[in-house]
Motif scaffolding. Sequence first.
Motif, mmCIF file in Angstrom:
data_model
loop_
_atom_site.group_PDB
_atom_site.id
_atom_site.type_symbol
_atom_site.label_atom_id
_atom_site.label_comp_id
_atom_site.label_asym_id
_atom_site.label_seq_id
_atom_site.Cartn_x
_atom_site.Cartn_y
_atom_site.Cartn_z
ATOM 1 N N ARG A 33 5.421 27.375 1.646
ATOM 2 C CA ARG A 33 6.642 28.173 1.803
ATOM 3 C C ARG A 33 7.486 27.553 2.928
ATOM 4 N NH1 ARG A 33 9.828 30.660 5.542
ATOM 5 N NH2 ARG A 33 8.077 31.680 6.571
ATOM 6 N N GLU A 34 7.087 27.808 4.170
ATOM 7 C CA GLU A 34 7.836 27.181 5.281
ATOM 8 C C GLU A 34 7.845 25.659 5.105
ATOM 9 O OE1 GLU A 34 9.165 28.837 8.376
ATOM 10 O OE2 GLU A 34 10.122 26.868 8.486
ATOM 11 N N HIS A 93 6.996 35.046 -0.064
ATOM 12 C CA HIS A 93 7.871 35.399 1.046
ATOM 13 C C HIS A 93 9.240 35.698 0.484
ATOM 14 C CE1 HIS A 93 10.346 34.342 4.644
ATOM 15 N NE2 HIS A 93 9.335 34.912 5.269
ATOM 16 N N VAL A 115 11.087 39.791 4.836
ATOM 17 C CA VAL A 115 11.727 39.490 6.122
ATOM 18 C C VAL A 115 13.190 39.895 6.076
ATOM 19 C CG1 VAL A 115 12.419 37.099 5.546
ATOM 20 C CG2 VAL A 115 11.924 37.686 7.906
ATOM 21 N N ARG A 154 3.947 43.088 4.011
ATOM 22 C CA ARG A 154 4.155 42.800 5.425
ATOM 23 C C ARG A 154 5.641 42.823 5.689
ATOM 24 N NH1 ARG A 154 5.757 37.268 7.553
ATOM 25 N NH2 ARG A 154 7.565 38.164 6.489
ATOM 26 N N SER A 156 8.615 41.660 8.400
ATOM 27 C CA SER A 156 8.902 40.839 9.569
ATOM 28 C C SER A 156 10.356 40.955 9.960
ATOM 29 C CB SER A 156 8.630 39.386 9.189
ATOM 30 O OG SER A 156 8.096 38.690 10.263
ATOM 31 N N GLU A 158 13.294 38.916 11.351
ATOM 32 C CA GLU A 158 13.662 37.516 11.585
ATOM 33 C C GLU A 158 14.388 37.435 12.935
ATOM 34 O OE1 GLU A 158 16.131 36.048 8.443
ATOM 35 O OE2 GLU A 158 16.272 34.051 9.318
ATOM 36 N N ALA A 186 8.755 36.945 14.461
ATOM 37 C CA ALA A 186 9.135 35.570 14.121
ATOM 38 C C ALA A 186 10.051 34.980 15.185
ATOM 39 C CB ALA A 186 9.840 35.552 12.758
ATOM 40 N N THR A 188 12.185 32.528 15.113
ATOM 41 C CA THR A 188 12.882 31.750 14.078
ATOM 42 C C THR A 188 13.575 30.513 14.634
ATOM 43 O OG1 THR A 188 13.218 33.859 12.982
ATOM 44 C CG2 THR A 188 14.582 32.023 12.216
ATOM 45 N N HIS A 215 4.881 34.058 13.958
ATOM 46 C CA HIS A 215 5.441 32.865 13.305
ATOM 47 C C HIS A 215 6.284 32.139 14.349
ATOM 48 C CE1 HIS A 215 7.294 30.837 9.707
ATOM 49 N NE2 HIS A 215 8.342 30.746 10.521
ATOM 50 N N HIS A 217 8.360 28.767 15.629
ATOM 51 C CA HIS A 217 8.978 27.452 15.428
ATOM 52 C C HIS A 217 8.825 26.617 16.691
ATOM 53 C CE1 HIS A 217 10.783 27.282 11.411
ATOM 54 N NE2 HIS A 217 10.523 28.590 11.450
ATOM 55 N N ASP A 239 0.790 32.200 11.571
ATOM 56 C CA ASP A 239 1.387 31.360 10.515
ATOM 57 C C ASP A 239 1.250 29.888 10.913
ATOM 58 O OD1 ASP A 239 2.227 33.760 9.470
ATOM 59 O OD2 ASP A 239 4.357 33.229 9.368
HETATM 60 O O1 LIG Z 1 8.781 35.983 7.624
HETATM 61 C C1 LIG Z 1 8.526 35.573 8.736
HETATM 62 O O2 LIG Z 1 7.764 36.151 9.502
HETATM 63 C C2 LIG Z 1 9.126 34.308 9.235
HETATM 64 C C3 LIG Z 1 10.277 33.830 8.469
HETATM 65 C C4 LIG Z 1 10.687 32.500 9.004
HETATM 66 O O3 LIG Z 1 10.342 31.477 8.453
HETATM 67 C C5 LIG Z 1 11.329 32.444 10.304
HETATM 68 O O4 LIG Z 1 11.831 33.468 10.775
HETATM 69 O O5 LIG Z 1 11.366 31.338 10.867
#
Ligand SMILES: O=C(O)CCC(=O)C(=O)O
Length: 415
Positions: A33-34, A93, A115, A154, A156, A158, A186, A188, A215, A217, A239
């Motif tokens: 996904r990501e 997702h 999300v 779930r 989330s 963002e 997240a 993000t 999650h 980055h 994640d």
């Molecule tokens: O759904 C999530 O928890 C993360 C979504 C996402 O990829 C992000 O916010 O960077």
Amino acid sequence: MSSTTNNINNPYITVGDFLSNVNNFKIIESTLREGEQFATSFFNLETKIKIATMLDDFGVDYIELTNPAASEQSRDDCAAICKLGLKAKILTHTRCTLEDAKLACDCGVDGVDVVIGTSQFLREHSLGGKDMVAVTKQAIEVIEYIKSRGCEVRFSSEDSFRSDLVDLLSIYRAVSNAGVGRVGVADTVGCASPRQVYDLVRTLRGCVSTDIEVHFHDDTGCAVANSFTALEAGATHIDTSVLGIGERNGICPLGALMARMMPTSRDYVLSKYKLHKLKAIEDFVAEAVQINVPFNNPITGFCAFTHKAGIHAKAILNSPSTYEILKPEDFGLSRYVHFASRLTGWNAIKSRVDQLGLKMTDDQIKEVTAKIKQMGDIRPLAVDDTDSIIRSFHFELQDGQTVQNGQNGVNGHKE
Ligand SMILES: O=C(O)CCC(=O)C(=O)O
Ligand SMILES: CC(=O)SCCNC(=O)CCNC(=O)[C@H](O)C(C)(C)COP(=O)(O)OP(=O)(O)OC[C@H]1O[C@@H](n2cnc3c(N)ncnc32)[C@H](O)[C@@H]1OP(=O)(O)O
Ligand SMILES: [Zn+2]
């Protein structure tokens, strides 16, 4: 949920120890996904199946797939992966819409990761100016729908770390009351520092009783540290993606997370994950997205278990724990003690002399080490160069010995 039950009778532990899940966490693997959002990713169904199967075999708890709303092929692939009968639960997702949620449930997933943006930035520029009341209402509607379809859900937020704390806690409370199994935090844009992560997750842990997924980055290089800190603060699910691939420079890498968790939670990690499969998974994904495994990748970077300087080499040869916190053999890999440079020392050369099956005294080894260093001052040395210096030095020693023996012999005869 946490290690609380193990610690309950220990009067010396802190609140932090009660919160911590470093010995009890789950992985939501998001390469499919990501990782598909990484600049050079393109996974056909065959590649997706191979990656999903390898991750399942490795032991990840969940595999997250691209939103089936992305394209017809994404939807077909999602349905096909759901039918593989993997041990890992299959998630997809989606945006926080009934249309996306319906498509997701129709694919046969075990759960849907919903999300929606909660920061001012995203509500204004991505969601067309929605306020938190509208976002919350939309979230509850979608959550109730997914639950009615019998799927795990779930929720989330963002861009959690640029969202207002009161807004965040309010929406997490609301979705928790609506019956989500997990809430997600997240980062993000990769802006969070470990301390901010600890504060937010610990606060959230006090507000909801659901599992907490995180999650992170890696824009500012904190994704692994933030994931670990989140576990210390009470998060339950991390994640990851293979090699960290994802939007921009990606998210917390699966391998790096394993490297971080091994010194802390060795027994737990070994009981759940087949670490010796990591390299093959990384090599496969690297090839699929046409990148090289970085030289400094934890565990599988080409020099992750190479020891070069003489001081390091001596101690490593005596006891690997001196300069290794991770054991290469835990990952089906081996260490390499470098001996071909001007930084080498006589202990490393002695080890090489032994490997070559040659006999020399310590003084002789020190002498040949000096020759290697002389050559190493002039240019980089290959293993073959160093071996040649050792062998010719050894040959000369023997030759000298033969000549000496010969002379002695002649003399002997003469006498
Ligand atoms: O759904 C999530 O928890 C993360 C979504 C996402 O990829 C992000 O916010 O960077
Ligand atoms: C942070 C993340 O990584 S989140 C996950 C990102 N993943 C993806 O984007 C999956 C791949 N995406 C796609 O294939 C497409 O973007 C689709 C199919 C999802 C949507 O495509 P389109 O309908 O053409 O819209 P587009 O991508 O231009 O814009 C996104 C739309 O979703 C809306 N939206 C964005 N995020 C959300 C959300 N979390 N919940 C609900 N709606 C959202 C936007 O407001 C916008 O709506 P608009 O059509 O009224 O302008
Ligand atoms: Zn992301």
